[in-house]
Design an enzyme around this catalytic site. Structure first.
Site, short mmCIF file in Angstrom:
data_model
loop_
_atom_site.label_atom_id
_atom_site.label_comp_id
_atom_site.label_asym_id
_atom_site.label_seq_id
_atom_site.Cartn_x
_atom_site.Cartn_y
_atom_site.Cartn_z
N GLY A 52 -3.04 -2.98 -6.08
CA GLY A 52 -2.34 -3.74 -7.11
C GLY A 52 -1.95 -2.83 -8.27
N CYS A 53 -1.13 -3.36 -9.16
CA CYS A 53 -0.61 -2.53 -10.25
C CYS A 53 -1.71 -2.17 -11.25
CB CYS A 53 0.56 -3.23 -10.93
SG CYS A 53 0.27 -4.96 -11.32
N TYR A 54 -2.45 -3.17 -11.75
CA TYR A 54 -3.53 -2.84 -12.69
C TYR A 54 -4.57 -1.93 -12.00
CZ TYR A 54 -2.15 -6.70 -15.90
OH TYR A 54 -1.50 -7.53 -16.77
N THR A 114 -4.23 0.28 -9.81
CA THR A 114 -3.75 1.66 -9.69
C THR A 114 -3.95 2.40 -11.00
OG1 THR A 114 -2.11 1.01 -8.04
CG2 THR A 114 -1.71 3.09 -9.21
#
Ligand SMILES: NC(=O)C1=CN([C@@H]2O[C@H](COP(=O)(O)OP(=O)(O)OC[C@H]3O[C@@H](n4cnc5c(N)ncnc54)[C@H](OP(=O)(O)O)[C@@H]3O)[C@@H](O)[C@H]2O)C=CC1
Ligand SMILES: CC(=O)N[C@@H](CCC(=O)OP(=O)(O)O)C(=O)O
Length: 344
Positions: A149-151, A153
């Site tokens: 996921g973005c967070y 990463t």
């Protein structure tokens, strides 16, 4: 040429995959699916791609058609890859899933955070977490890659060297994160309206966000044991970008943290450790697959502050997915990912 299929091509990560793959010399998009736009030309929906995908139209998702691809990206909501993955793997496709379907190793943990039973638990053992900076070798041989996921990463890349070196108090980590609104996807949603999301900053899911177990799972690996993490996401008035401000208490005061981070990421082409004292801005990574990190030890005290920024749609999703594709197909890790951030 790698024959690529994309499931969920009308969303924000889907259109970014299209943009990246258009400039990739070893891959071509053979099939792109949408239920709502089936039969519609890709450039009718995405005029930025005119002149590139003029002959490509959206097709209704169909496992038989997808099975003819070498590689299928899932750019779909959680649960969709569970349904199609077993059949496509049986037919010999490699799968790169941008959703959270195969990120958590524990099916019960997944069910707890995603509100339904895991749809393909038999595949969890072989799924490889697609954080290239941590799992480079495993990704090269994987059939099923779960893109972080973005967070997770931004947070994992920021904390990893510190925890892996064993010089932080792993029980008291804090991740204070801000995301651009595109993180919520393209579907209509009141919170993403201009009047709701612009000129305003707000925290959400303070009592528990589904990225918490994913981040903890990764950091446990870095630390070699349990970690205690407070994670607070915020919605920021910008379209793209994640800014993570990470706090940890160091227990080894002699280590040169700048050198530690620089050495750790030496072989990682997409992590840029900035000079000591830097303050990375999300606009310095916009449209690129780069994560920029700065390490601070304010007033030489115990608290270390790490700043980590990414573009949620690139290093936090589609860029990282193409990075995984490159590794999996034996290509240069950076192929097709040389975009220079547009500052303005
Ligand atoms: N946005 C971001 O910054 C990030 C997103 N992710 C994850 O990537 C995935 C895609 O995100 P994003 O592009 O933002 O999402 P969007 O909501 O923008 O797009 C979702 C896509 O999936 C398709 N879709 C929806 N339901 C189904 C279904 N049941 N079967 C097949 N296709 C379906 C939609 O098209 P249609 O309904 O026409 O079929 C659409 O093309 C999500 O899992 C998200 O959590 C990960 C990291 C960052
Ligand atoms: C701003 C915003 O809403 N962000 C999304 C995270 C997007 C993402 O990366 O998440 P997944 O792939 O795990 O869904 C959220 O908080 O749910």
């Amino acid at each position: 040429m790698i024959k690529v299929g994309i499931v969920g091509g009308t969303g924000y990560t889907g259109v970014e995959l299209l943009r990246l793959l258009a400039q990739h010399e070893k891959a071509e998009v053979a099939l792109i699916t949408s239920r709502s736009e089936a039969g519609i030309g890709v450039t009718e929906l995405f005029p930025n791609l005119r002149g590139v995908y003029d002959a490509l139209s959206f097709t209704a998702p169909d496992a038989k058609l997808l099975a003819a691809c070498d590689l299928v990206f899932f750019a779909t909501p959680h649960g969709v890859a569970h349904e199609l993955a077993p059949e496509l793997l049986d037919k010999g496709c490699t799968l790169i899933d941008l959703s959270a379907d195969f990120r958590l190793q524990d099916k019960d943990e997944w069910a707890k955070w995603y509100g339904k039973a895991h749809g393909a638990p038999q595949l969890l053992d072989e799924a490889v977490y697609g954080l290239a900076e941590v799992n480079r070798e495993a990704i090269k041989n994987a059939r099923l890659i779960a893109v972080p996921g973005c967070y997770p990463t931004a947070v994992q890349l920021g904390f990893w060297p510190l925890l892996n070196a064993g010089i932080a108090d792993n029980a008291r980590l804090i991740a204070d994160c801000k995301s651009g609104v595109s993180g919520a996807g393209r579907a209509a949603n009141v919170g993403s309206l201009l009047c709701e999301a612009s000129e305003s900053l707000s925290a959400y899911a303070v009592n528990g966000h589904r990225h918490l177990p994913e981040i903890r799972q990764g950091l446990r690996l870095a630390a070699g044991g349990e970690v205690g993490l407070t994670f607070v996401p915020h919605l920021a008035p910008m379209i793209r970008g994640i800014h993570a401000t990470l706090y940890a208490e160091v227990i080894d005061h002699k280590r040169d943290l700048q050198a530690l981070y620089e050495q750790h990421y030496q072989g990682s082409p997409f992590v840029d450790v900035l000079p000591a004292g830097s303050h990375p801005a999300t606009r310095t990574v916009r449209g690129s697959n780069i994560c920029r990190i700065a390490v601070h030890r304010p007033q030489k005290g115990d608290t270390v502050v790490v700043l980590s920024v990414i573009d949620n749609l690139l290093k936090g999703a589609s860029g990282q997915a193409v990075q995984c594709m490159n590794l999996r197909f034996g290509l240069e890790e950076t192929l097709g990912l040389a975009q220079i951030p547009a500052l303005l």
